[in-house]
Design a protein around this motif. Structure first.
Motif, PDB file in Angstrom:
ATOM      1  N   ARG A   1      -3.829 118.916  36.984  1.00 21.25           N
ATOM      2  CA  ARG A   1      -3.827 120.226  38.017  1.00 21.25           C
ATOM      3  C   ARG A   1      -4.380 119.769  39.236  1.00 21.25           C
TER       4      ARG A   1
ATOM      5  N   ARG B   1       6.524 131.488  39.701  1.00 21.70           N
ATOM      6  CA  ARG B   1       5.853 132.811  39.655  1.00 21.70           C
ATOM      7  C   ARG B   1       4.800 132.096  38.273  1.00 21.70           C
TER       8      ARG B   1
ATOM      9  N   PRO C   1      -3.979 124.204  39.932  1.00 27.08           N
ATOM     10  CA  PRO C   1      -5.800 124.192  39.958  1.00 27.08           C
ATOM     11  C   PRO C   1      -5.252 126.415  39.885  1.00 27.08           C
ATOM     12  N   THR C   2      -5.091 126.917  39.221  1.00 24.67           N
ATOM     13  CA  THR C   2      -5.996 128.355  39.303  1.00 24.67           C
ATOM     14  C   THR C   2      -7.083 128.707  39.769  1.00 24.67           C
ATOM     15  N   SER C   3      -7.844 129.762  40.219  1.00 20.30           N
ATOM     16  CA  SER C   3      -9.089 129.894  40.357  1.00 20.30           C
ATOM     17  C   SER C   3     -10.090 129.928  39.450  1.00 20.30           C
ATOM     18  N   GLU C   4      -8.871 130.220  37.834  1.00 19.69           N
ATOM     19  CA  GLU C   4      -9.982 129.878  37.071  1.00 19.69           C
ATOM     20  C   GLU C   4     -11.260 128.820  37.112  1.00 19.69           C
ATOM     21  N   ASP C   5      -9.870 127.470  37.342  1.00 16.29           N
ATOM     22  CA  ASP C   5      -9.924 126.388  37.064  1.00 16.29           C
ATOM     23  C   ASP C   5     -11.009 126.117  37.946  1.00 16.29           C
TER      24      ASP C   5
ATOM     25  N   LYS D   1       0.976 128.681  37.317  1.00 15.80           N
ATOM     26  CA  LYS D   1      -0.184 128.600  37.095  1.00 15.80           C
ATOM     27  C   LYS D   1      -0.834 127.422  35.683  1.00 15.80           C
ATOM     28  N   ASN D   2       0.738 126.740  35.504  1.00 19.35           N
ATOM     29  CA  ASN D   2      -0.161 125.657  34.777  1.00 19.35           C
ATOM     30  C   ASN D   2      -0.261 124.505  35.901  1.00 19.35           C
TER      31      ASN D   2
END
Length: 472
Positions: free
Chosen positions: A285, A420, A428-432, A424-425
């Motif tokens: 990502r 949308r 990069p997500t905020s968690e990543d 996330k896949n």
């Protein structure tokens, strides 16, 4: 022009600066402003000496000297590659004519714009990376960060010299503005979008130096072909230093992938976050984001500006002199893949001279593939089935014909809702980002390294990994 660099001068140079007192005074007036900018926007971590490479000559042999240097005392200066007295213009309507030593009046504004845009990227990356020293995974990596930073600072000097030497009052004003704009500033951001993105962790730094500095390589390569000889010679020397920046990125991602592979094998799981490693899906990502942001730096696929620069002799193609065509492109055509509103792709035939950005982007993509093959080879040798891949060039684009469409990494055109649901896949997500930053603990002890990255196979300039590269 002398080959050796005069390090006794207040501003080290090999352009006989002492013979032009007006220019020397102007640059000496800019120098303290640069140092103030470096103090405010440069590396945050204080050091007492970094094992840095400093240019001592621009010739093919012996152009680098290694020693511990106090970073604020690094001898930034003005260095141009050796002049070829027989060089002629290689492309465009002036092909075959002698290259220019002064700026032709009709091309003054365009040349100044090209130099300003290139110059604006150099301090931007220093600003983006200013906090990274606080979380360096090893002294070796910390040294490499500082080496990249000081050379980006010198590349700023290279463009500022051209602005001062050849563009009069307007050039001097543009040189001031290069220090006024700041990466990510809401009021005075950097010109190009990728240089306003945050580089908040070392995986992002390695991706930046692999993908975005590689864009710099190709942009400098086109300017090296310029009929304006001082710009050409400046970029030729900058390319020597740029190679190290890409080395940092290439081997940095190598070492992340290698360490992740080791942890996967050791714990028999792809979910290695609990063991202090970066999961391969997160690395992919990050790759997707930095690659696509860097693609935007090439501009629109069709460009009359690029065509005009080429025709005028201001900016050529990558490896222009090796091309087997007429170097004018007035009668040639090429294909452009374009997304349609009905979710399908079509191909248009377009004049090749309008596709110069696409041509350069194609050279860049082929080069980027070499890194992906390296990283996949590491996984193959570790008997791990996961494989990295570059996403489709239309994915996550903010510039060009793909920017108004939702395109997945495999090149499928989808609607907004599907985008949308899947983004996330892919990015990069905020968690990543939070997870990767949670791993960023500094390791300043000689011979030690953070849990998420493997040590390098060899040190710098023949030194071992456990050498004291930085005095803290």
């Amino acid at each position: 022009m002398p080959d050796q660099i005069d390090y006794d001068a207040k501003i080290p140079n090999n352009v006989n600066l002492s013979e032009d007192r007006r220019l020397q005074r102007a640059l000496e007036g800019w120098q303290p402003k640069f140092l103030n900018w470096w103090g405010e926007m440069g590396p945050t971590l204080a050091t007492h000496g970094v094992y840095l490479r400093t240019a001592v000559s621009v010739g093919r042999e012996g152009w680098a000297h290694f020693d511990h240097v106090e970073v604020p005392d690094y001898r930034w200066g003005v260095f141009l590659a050796e002049r070829d007295p027989d060089r002629v213009i290689a492309f465009g309507e002036h092909r075959g004519e002698p290259v220019w030593q002064q700026v032709p009046g009709e091309y003054r504004a365009d040349l100044q714009r090209l130099i300003v845009i290139q110059g604006d990227t150099e301090p931007a990356s220093v600003e983006q990376q200013r906090l990274l020293g606080l979380t360096a995974p090893s002294l070796y990596d910390l040294r490499n960060l500082f080496q990249v930073n000081v050379e980006e600072g010198r590349h700023l000097w290279a463009m500022v010299y051209l602005l001062h030497a050849y563009f009069g009052r307007e050039g001097r004003e543009e040189a001031e503005a290069l220090l006024y704009r700041n990466s990510g500033s809401p009021d005075a951001p950097r010109i190009l979008g990728a240089f306003n993105e945050e580089t908040a962790d070392w995986l992002a730094f390695f991706m930046f130096t692999y993908f975005t500095d590689r864009d710099g390589k190709y942009q400098l390569g086109t300017l090296k072909e310029s009929a304006f000889d001082p710009l050409s010679r400046t970029c030729e020397f900058m390319l020597k230093e740029e190679a190290h920046h890409m080395f940092v990125g290439t081997t940095g991602v190598d070492r992340v992938v290698l360490r992740s592979a080791e942890l996967i094998r050791e714990h028999d799981t792809m979910d290695i976050g609990a063991y202090g490693g970066i999961p391969l899906e997160v690395v992919q990502r990050y790759l997707n984001f930095h690659y696509t942001v860097s693609l935007d730096l090439f501009g629109s696929e069709t460009s009359t500006n690029a065509a005009n620069y080429f025709t005028a002799g201001l900016k050529g193609r990558w490896s222009e002199t090796r091309r087997k065509d007429d170097h004018r492109l007035t009668d040639d055509s090429g294909e452009l893949e374009r997304p349609r509103d009905d979710g399908t792709w079509t191909r248009d035939e377009v004049q090749k001279i309008l596709l110069l950005n696409l041509d350069l982007r194609g050279e860049y993509i082929a080069d980027c593939e070499s890194g992906v093959k390296r990283w996949n080879r590491i996984l193959e040798e570790a008997e791990i089935s996961f494989r990295f891949a570059l996403p489709h060039p239309g994915f996550n684009r903010k510039v060009g014909i793909n920017s108004g469409h939702h395109i997945t990494p495999d090149g499928t055109i989808v609607d907004a809702a599907t985008w949308r649901a899947g983004v996330k896949n892919w990015l990069p997500t905020s968690e990543d980002l939070t997870f990767v930053r949670s791993l960023m603990h500094p390791v300043y002890e000689r011979g030690k390294i953070a849990s998420w990255v493997a040590p390098p196979r060899q040190g710098i300039n023949g030194k071992p990994f456990d050498y004291e590269y930085v005095y803290l």
